[in-house]
Design an enzyme around this catalytic site. Structure first.
Site, short mmCIF file in Angstrom:
data_model
loop_
_atom_site.label_atom_id
_atom_site.label_comp_id
_atom_site.label_asym_id
_atom_site.label_seq_id
_atom_site.Cartn_x
_atom_site.Cartn_y
_atom_site.Cartn_z
N PHE A 47 33.73 28.07 52.65
CA PHE A 47 33.96 29.12 53.22
C PHE A 47 34.81 30.03 51.84
O PHE A 47 35.69 29.55 51.55
CB PHE A 47 35.08 29.51 54.35
CG PHE A 47 35.21 30.82 54.60
CD1 PHE A 47 34.33 32.04 54.77
CD2 PHE A 47 36.67 31.36 54.74
CE1 PHE A 47 34.60 33.17 55.27
CE2 PHE A 47 36.94 32.36 55.14
CZ PHE A 47 35.86 33.58 55.24
N GLN A 48 34.26 31.29 51.31
CA GLN A 48 34.79 31.96 50.43
C GLN A 48 34.95 31.06 48.91
O GLN A 48 35.93 31.12 48.20
CB GLN A 48 36.37 32.75 50.58
CG GLN A 48 36.27 33.45 51.88
CD GLN A 48 37.44 34.32 51.95
OE1 GLN A 48 38.46 33.97 51.90
NE2 GLN A 48 37.30 35.64 52.36
N MET A 81 28.32 63.00 32.08
CA MET A 81 27.62 62.30 30.43
C MET A 81 26.14 62.15 30.84
O MET A 81 25.24 62.10 30.01
CB MET A 81 28.43 61.21 30.24
CG MET A 81 28.16 60.81 29.00
SD MET A 81 28.23 61.98 27.51
CE MET A 81 29.90 61.79 27.05
C1 LIG Z 1 30.73 51.53 36.62
C2 LIG Z 1 29.67 52.53 36.08
N1 LIG Z 1 28.80 52.93 36.57
C3 LIG Z 1 27.97 53.69 35.60
C4 LIG Z 1 28.09 54.10 34.46
C5 LIG Z 1 27.42 55.08 33.80
N2 LIG Z 1 27.91 56.43 33.75
C6 LIG Z 1 28.60 56.73 32.25
S1 LIG Z 1 29.24 58.13 32.21
C7 LIG Z 1 28.65 58.56 33.94
C8 LIG Z 1 29.16 59.60 34.66
C9 LIG Z 1 30.51 59.60 34.97
O1 LIG Z 1 30.67 60.77 35.98
P1 LIG Z 1 32.03 61.67 35.91
O2 LIG Z 1 32.99 60.61 36.44
O3 LIG Z 1 31.73 62.59 37.01
O4 LIG Z 1 32.31 61.87 34.62
P2 LIG Z 1 31.73 63.36 33.66
O5 LIG Z 1 30.73 62.70 32.68
O6 LIG Z 1 31.24 64.16 34.76
O7 LIG Z 1 33.13 63.81 33.15
C10 LIG Z 1 28.14 57.27 34.40
C11 LIG Z 1 27.37 57.33 35.63
C12 LIG Z 1 29.50 53.75 34.00
N3 LIG Z 1 29.85 54.10 32.68
N4 LIG Z 1 30.23 52.95 34.81
#
Ligand SMILES: Cc1ncc(C[n+]2csc(CCOP(=O)(O)OP(=O)(O)O)c2C)c(N)n1
Ligand SMILES: [Mg+2]
Lengths: 562, 160
Positions: A111-112, A476
């Site tokens: 377990f775990q 982004m």
């Molecule tokens: C854990 C994780 N999942 C996916 C990504 C891919 N990713 C890079 S930037 C981004 C957008 C982030 O959105 P937000 O926090 O709203 O920031 P913004 O770019 O809008 O300022 C994503 C999904 C990542 N860097 N980390």
């Protein structure tokens, strides 16, 4: 004196000077928690193990000390993996202690039970499964030594439950010597002499500083070199703060979202002094086009970083601080006779690039520009706050528009780019510096990945400030879709979002929302003055882009500038 | 180009996984691998043959040195070294074939380590090339099974 494994662990942490442990309990570490109140360690109970490892990481980045995280076996351990990989990519010293099922059950799918040593082998500097309580003291000593020396990194200790309760005579090793691990700190004097020579002769030099400058606390030595020889300085995301942004030699960050001046300068330089940086692909762009005419000097404590991505003319394996100290000793005596070698033409050119295309945005109209928010934070805090970031546009705007004045004040997941990192990291930094202003520049997407730590911040009265640059998008990714995928905004619009103000209040923190550009400054100032955790939800221009941008695979001189 | 790496490591659990993981995690291939204890208590010697250009091999060597459990890494391709591998072969040796197989055994200085009415088990040591040549010669008689140790190697004595 005979102690149990759990007591040995806690006593050894005390002797290592550990003050704070970020953790979350469970069956496989309950014996450790049972002893915890008897030791002078502050424990921060997080709400998710990812929060614990990021907080330990943020604590380590803010202080330079080893961060410590304690979790249970199985899911507790696997929940730390993202954070371990985050620390590994950015060379952050943390020690992770995971509980494990009792030794007779290991390998039985108990377990775990998970093989966390196997899982983390490729994202730790080193890891241990301790099967004999007699080995425990030595292992802890080694773990702290490995985490904090050479190129720092995370070290994991997997501690089975029966080892925690077994008794043994306790003796903590005073010193340590490992025949198979001897990091090089001092540079080879011949290499230093060669570097001194090219520094004297260069006409168009540039310093390209990386995280190694921060890790080795070499900012002062770096500034001496830059100022004595009038060399412009650029830095990676990991090194922001290593050189003050108000110095005229500062070019800003380089690379994919670097400044025009930094990318042009490094591309036209005749000498690149790469100090504690590693020519990451986000920095170099298309590698075959990178700095084709420059002589490259590369200082790194990790030999594997040298000659990995670019051919280097003068490699130096050394700690950045030791190297810069040695270089200064070589250069300083002749400095008077040899005044800073005619870089006027070069510096004028660099200044022209800075002037020609500075970072810019246009705060007009009724919509708040995210860059304006960061610039306002920078102004209000005089560049002296500890800024953590999430990942995405928010991270890049924080890097571009906050004028950092000192090292260890910019804390961001560079190598792994982990959304959800910034807030728990801010909690860690705030634990280390209760009196400093710690601000997480967040995105509306990322902040939801570790939002549960609001309870931790409230519980320990950690007045962390979260400023959400709320664009309603995974911004982004949306930017990439806009520029390179014909605006196919698939799965990047965050249609449904919580009311962040109510969310803050629900946790017992304070919440503000700003939609009017004219109110940004006053609301931020009010929020920063509050003695409790605060979320400031800033509703910003939804489709603002980060610029400049070097499209992936392009040369870094091919910037999209708007 | 093929390289033979000689790697001195702490003999402790997980060391092989660390070394092997380093290769697989970076997309490098291991051609053969051999591990055994050395005269020094607690240390093992690994011999790994791998293929890659100079840049890849340089990275592999540095990464191997970086492992906390590694004491020493030598690329034996850079120095004068002897290399040997041992192989066991089960060869079809029925009737008239037997004499021919035994002639080859002689030429290659193999040993016959097991005999049965219709097959022989042979033992041979040599360089990789020699073993490969033997395999291709014996193929026509029918090789039923092969077991090879992978190369072990050692620097030659001091010389000009
Ligand atoms: C854990 C994780 N999942 C996916 C990504 C891919 N990713 C890079 S930037 C981004 C957008 C982030 O959105 P937000 O926090 O709203 O920031 P913004 O770019 O809008 O300022 C994503 C999904 C990542 N860097 N980390
Ligand atoms: Mg967003």
């Amino acid at each position: 004196m005979e102690l149990t494994g759990a007591q040995i662990l806690l006593e050894s942490l005390r002797r290592e000077g550990v003050e704070v442990v970020f953790g979350f309990p469970g069956g496989a570490v309950i014996d450790i928690y049972d002893q915890l109140p008897n030791y002078p360690l502050r424990h921060v109970l997080v709400r998710h193990e990812q929060g614990a490892i990021h907080a330990a990481d943020g604590y380590a980045r803010a202080t330079g000390k080893v961060g410590v995280c304690l979790v249970t076996s199985g899911p507790g351990a696997t929940n730390t993996v993202t954070g371990i990989a985050t620390a590994y990519m950015d060379s952050v010293p943390v020690v992770i202690i995971t509980g494990q099922v009792p030794t007779p059950l290991i390998g039985n799918d108990a377990f775990q039970e998970v093989d966390i040593v196997g899982i983390t082998r490729s994202c730790t500097k080193h890891n241990y499964l301790v099967k004999e309580v007699g080995d425990l003291a030595r292992v802890i000593k080694e773990a702290f030594y490995l985490a904090s020396t050479g190129r720092p990194g995370p070290v994991l200790i997997d501690l089975p439950k029966d080892v925690q309760t077994r008794l043994t005579e306790y003796k903590y090793p005073k010193t340590i010597k490992m025949r198979s691990y001897n990091p090089t700190y001092a540079p080879n004097p011949k290499q230093v002499a060669k570097v001194a020579e090219v520094v004297r002769r260069a006409k168009k030099p540039i310093i390209y500083a990386g995280g190694g400058v921060i890790a080795s606390e070499a900012s002062e030595e770096l500034a001496w070199l830059a100022r004595s020889f009038d060399i412009p300085v650029t830095a990676t995301l990991m090194a922001l703060g290593c050189f003050p942004a108000d110095d005229p030699r500062w070019l800003g960050m380089l690379g994919m979202h670097g400044t025009y001046a930094a990318n042009m300068a490094i591309s036209n330089a005749d000498l690149i002094l790469a100090i504690g940086s590693r020519f990451d692909d986000r920095v170099t762009g298309k590698i075959s086009e990178f700095a084709k005419n420059a002589k490259i000097v590369h200082i790194d404590i990790d030999p594997t970083s040298i000659q990995k991505n670019v051919p280097v003319h003068i490699p130096v394996v050394a700690d950045c601080k030791s190297f810069l100290t040695a270089l200064r000793q070589t250069l300083e005596p002749t400095l008077a006779e040899q005044p800073a070698a005619g870089h006027e033409a070069w510096n004028a050119k660099v200044a022209a690039w800075k002037e020609e295309k500075p970072l810019s945005y246009n705060q007009e109209g009724a919509v708040i520009k995210p860059q304006y928010v960061v610039e306002t934070i920078s102004r209000l805090t005089k560049g002296e706050a500890i800024i953590t970031t999430e990942v995405g546009q928010n991270q890049m705007w924080a890097a571009q528009f906050y004028a950092f004045t000192r090292p260890r004040s910019f804390i961001s997941s560079g190598g792994l780019g982990t959304m959800g990192f910034g807030f728990p990291a801010a909690i860690g930094a705030q634990m280390a510096y209760p009196d400093r202003l710690v601000i997480d520049v967040a995105g509306d997407g990322s902040i939801q990945m570790c939002i549960q730590e609001l309870a931790t911040a409230v519980c320990y009265k950690l007045p962390v400030k979260i400023v959400i640059l709320n664009n309603g998008y995974l911004g982004m990714v949306r930017q990439w879709q806009e520029l390179f995928y014909k605006k196919n905004y698939c799965a990047t619009c965050l249609d449904v979002a919580p009311d962040f103000v109510k969310l803050a209040e629900a946790y017992g923190a304070a919440g503000f929302r700003v939609t009017d550009p004219a109110k940004v400054e006053s609301v931020l100032a009010e929020a920063f003055a509050l003695p409790c955790p605060v979320i400031v939800d800033v509703v910003v221009d939804r489709e603002e882009n980060v610029a400049p941008m070097v499209p992936a695979g392009k040369s870094i001189t091919e910037m999209i500038l708007v | 180009m093929r390289h033979i790496l000689s790697i001195l490591v702490e003999n402790e659990p997980g060391v092989l996984a660390r070394v092997a993981g380093l290769f697989s995690g970076r997309g490098y291939n291991i051609e053969s691998l051999n591990v055994a204890p050395t005269l020094t208590e607690g240390l093992s010697m690994m011999t790994i043959t791998t293929i890659g250009d100079e840049a890849i091999i340089e990275q592999i060597v540095k990464q191997l040195r970086k492992l906390v459990t590694t004491l020493k890494v030598v690329d034996l391709t850079d120095v004068k070294a002897v290399e040997r591998e041992m192989m066991l072969l089960r060869v079809d040796a029925e009737g008239s074939k037997r004499a021919e197989v035994l002639r080859i055994v002689d030429i290659f200085r193999c040993k016959v380590v097991d005999v049965s009415p219709d097959e022989l088990v042979l033992e041979v040591t040599g360089t990789q090339d020699k073993l490969t040549a033997l395999v291709s010669l014996l193929q026509r008689y029918g090789i039923k099974e092969v077991a090879r140790t992978g190369s072990v190697a050692m620097r030659r004595g001091m010389q000009e």
